[in-house]
Each structure stands twice: as structure tokens, then as C-alpha cells.
Write an enzyme that holds these catalytic residues in place. Structure first.
Site, mmCIF file in Angstrom:
data_model
loop_
_atom_site.group_PDB
_atom_site.id
_atom_site.type_symbol
_atom_site.label_atom_id
_atom_site.label_comp_id
_atom_site.label_asym_id
_atom_site.label_seq_id
_atom_site.Cartn_x
_atom_site.Cartn_y
_atom_site.Cartn_z
ATOM 1 N N GLU A 1 -4.095 1.623 -7.271
ATOM 2 C CA GLU A 1 -4.346 2.690 -6.300
ATOM 3 C C GLU A 1 -3.442 3.881 -6.601
ATOM 4 O O GLU A 1 -2.339 3.977 -6.042
ATOM 5 C CB GLU A 1 -4.057 2.175 -4.884
ATOM 6 C CG GLU A 1 -5.062 1.188 -4.363
ATOM 7 C CD GLU A 1 -5.452 1.503 -2.938
ATOM 8 O OE1 GLU A 1 -6.640 1.434 -2.639
ATOM 9 O OE2 GLU A 1 -4.578 1.843 -2.121
ATOM 10 N N HIS B 1 0.853 -1.195 0.000
ATOM 11 C CA HIS B 1 0.000 0.000 0.000
ATOM 12 C C HIS B 1 0.893 1.251 0.000
ATOM 13 O O HIS B 1 1.942 1.268 0.645
ATOM 14 C CB HIS B 1 -0.909 -0.011 1.230
ATOM 15 C CG HIS B 1 -1.973 1.037 1.159
ATOM 16 N ND1 HIS B 1 -1.722 2.358 1.443
ATOM 17 C CD2 HIS B 1 -3.272 0.964 0.795
ATOM 18 C CE1 HIS B 1 -2.836 3.052 1.270
ATOM 19 N NE2 HIS B 1 -3.794 2.226 0.871
#
Ligand code: PGA
Length: 260
Positions: free
Chosen positions: A166, A94
Site C-alpha cells: 500500500e 496500515h
């Protein structure tokens, strides 16, 4: 369709986490009777074992694992512990981990392999930051991230991976964050599938789930419904509200049903 909740470092008490988990479950009982949505919650790891219950409504994951399986790594959580406490998935790479903990593509590759070796499905995050986007480097960045992260992943294992696009600039915690436009998400999902074709084969490129994350909300989720390259969403802040999260799921399922 996959709807993955990334609770990040929220909520701050077990009681609140249990309440949120229960509220989401109650909503899913009503809106997901036909099991069109596959829902995965990634709570803070410390709450995982208290939330985990084998059930058909929700599966669980962690938000990160250590790059080593065992050893003297103060403060870290091993993939073995995550598995033992009920996780079937782990978010890997992430962008907040890259920013906060300096994770690079090589560490991410190690973590992907650790997950696969221990029967945890990696949710591998890729995506460019604002500067890279402004310099038209989106394709370059995504391809490099995939090439390094998947370097040692054999074709038999690749089908266990979920790829989350993302873009860093779209994540709600960023200053001036704004959700990706349907066109930019379509473009990125095509880049990802083309790179999977390059690294593996046509089946892999077609079948691997590619999801989008970045300021997804009940108000914008349908903007992405025309993108047949997308298999779901990674949802941060909106997953902290059971109503909002379930609305995202319900709206998307209903619109997918209309299209078929
Ligand atoms: P957001 O977070 O939905 O709050 O933008 C997504 C993520 O960071 O995974």
C-alpha cells in the site's frame, strides 16, 4: 483471488453497515458462484459481532488490534476480543495508523506476532510514502518494513500472512492520491517476493499472497490483471459501495478466466 474491504471509520451507523454488508452479500451470491474470489470485510470493530455470520461468501477481519493481549489499555481492542467476535483476519500496520497513532515497525511486529499466536491472519501493510518514493527509497523502505515486522515470525507461521503493498501516496484519502501504475506495482511485488526469499525460502516467496491497495476502483482494476505476482486487492473507498466493490471482483474474475 483476495478482495479485502477496509471500511475504515465507515459507515457511521450499524443500520448502514448492515445494509452495506447485505448488499455485498447479495451481489456475491450472483457473481461468485464458483468461489473464485475470497472476500474479507474489515468493518469498524464495534459493528463486527452484528455483521459476523459464519458463511461461505464473506469472512471478517478487524482493522487493528492492540499491541498487548490484555491489560489497562484504555480505548484499545485486544486480539482476543477480535477473535471472540468473529474476526479471522486483522489489518496490521496500515499507513493511517502510522500517521494517526504513530505506529512504528516494532509495534507492528508485536501485533503480527499476537495475531499469529491467536490464530488471526495478519494482513501486513507495507509501502513507501511520497517523499521516500521521490528519493527512490521504495525498495529500501519495503525491505526494512518486512525485516522488522517478520523478525520473529517462524517459517511455519509465515504462510498465514497476507502482505498488502500500500504505497501511501496512492491511498485515496491522501492529497493528490493516484493509483499506482501497473509497472510500479509489479516492481514492488517483486521486491516483496525477493525479500521473502531472502528471509525464508523459495516456496514462501512464491506462495505468500501479495495484494495491492491504493485507489483501486472498478475502472482501474483491470490495469493490474497482467501481474501474476499479485493475489488480490485491499480496497478502501470503493468497498463502501456494494456495486463498485462487486464490479471490481466481477471484472477481475472474468478477466482471469479469459487468461486461463
Ligand atoms: P483506498 O484505501 O482504496 O480508498 O485508497 C485503501 C486502504 O487504505 O486500505
Amino acid at each position: 483471488m483476495l478482495f479485502i474491504a477496509n471500511w475504515k471509520m465507515n459507515p457511521t451507523s450499524l443500520k448502514q453497515a448492515q445494509k452495506l454488508n447485505k448488499n455485498i452479500k447479495d451481489k456475491l451470491k450472483k457473481i461468485n458462484k464458483e468461489k473464485k474470489a475470497k472476500v474479507i470485510i474489515c468493518p469498524p470493530t464495534i459493528f463486527l459481532s452484528k455483521l459476523f455470520q459464519k458463511n461461505k461468501l464473506i469472512q471478517y477481519g478487524v482493522q487493528n488490534i492492540c499491541f498487548e493481549e490484555r491489560g489497562a489499555y484504555t480505548g484499545e481492542i485486544s486480539v482476543l476480543m477480535a477473535k471472540d467476535q468473529g474476526a479471522n483476519y486483522s489489518i496490521i500496520g496500515h499507513s493511517e495508523r502510522k500517521q494517526i497513532a504513530g505506529e512504528d515497525n516494532y509495534t507492528i511486529s508485536q501485533k503480527v506476532n499476537l495475531c499469529l499466536a491467536n490464530n488471526i491472519k495478519p494482513i501486513l501493510c507495507v509501502g513507501e510514502n511520497l517523499q521516500e518514493k521521490n528519493h527512490a527509497k521504495t525498495g529500501l523502505v519495503i525491505r526494512e518494513q518486512l525485516q522488522i515486522a517478520l523478525k520473529n515470525v517462524k517459517i511455519n507461521d509465515i504462510e498465514k500472512i497476507i502482505i498488502a503493498y500500500e504505497p501511501v501516496w496512492a491511498i485515496s484519502s491522501q492529497d493528490n492520491a493516484r493509483p499506482g501504475t501497473p509497472d510500479s506495482i509489479l516492481g514492488a511485488s517483486i521486491i516483496i517476493r525477493k525479500e521473502l526469499l531472502n528471509l525464508y525460502n523459495h516456496d514462501v516467496a512464491t506462495n505468500i499472497p501479495v495484494i495491492y491497495g491504493g485507489s483501486v476502483s472498478k475502472d482501474n482494476v483491470l490495469d493490474y490483471s497482467g501481474n501474476s505476482n499479485l493475489n488480490g486487492f485491499l480496497i478502501g473507498s470503493a468497498s463502501l459501495n456494494a456495486f463498485d466493490f462487486s464490479q471490481i471482483i466481477e471484472k477481475y474474475i472474468q478477466s482471469a478466466q479469459k487468461q486461463t
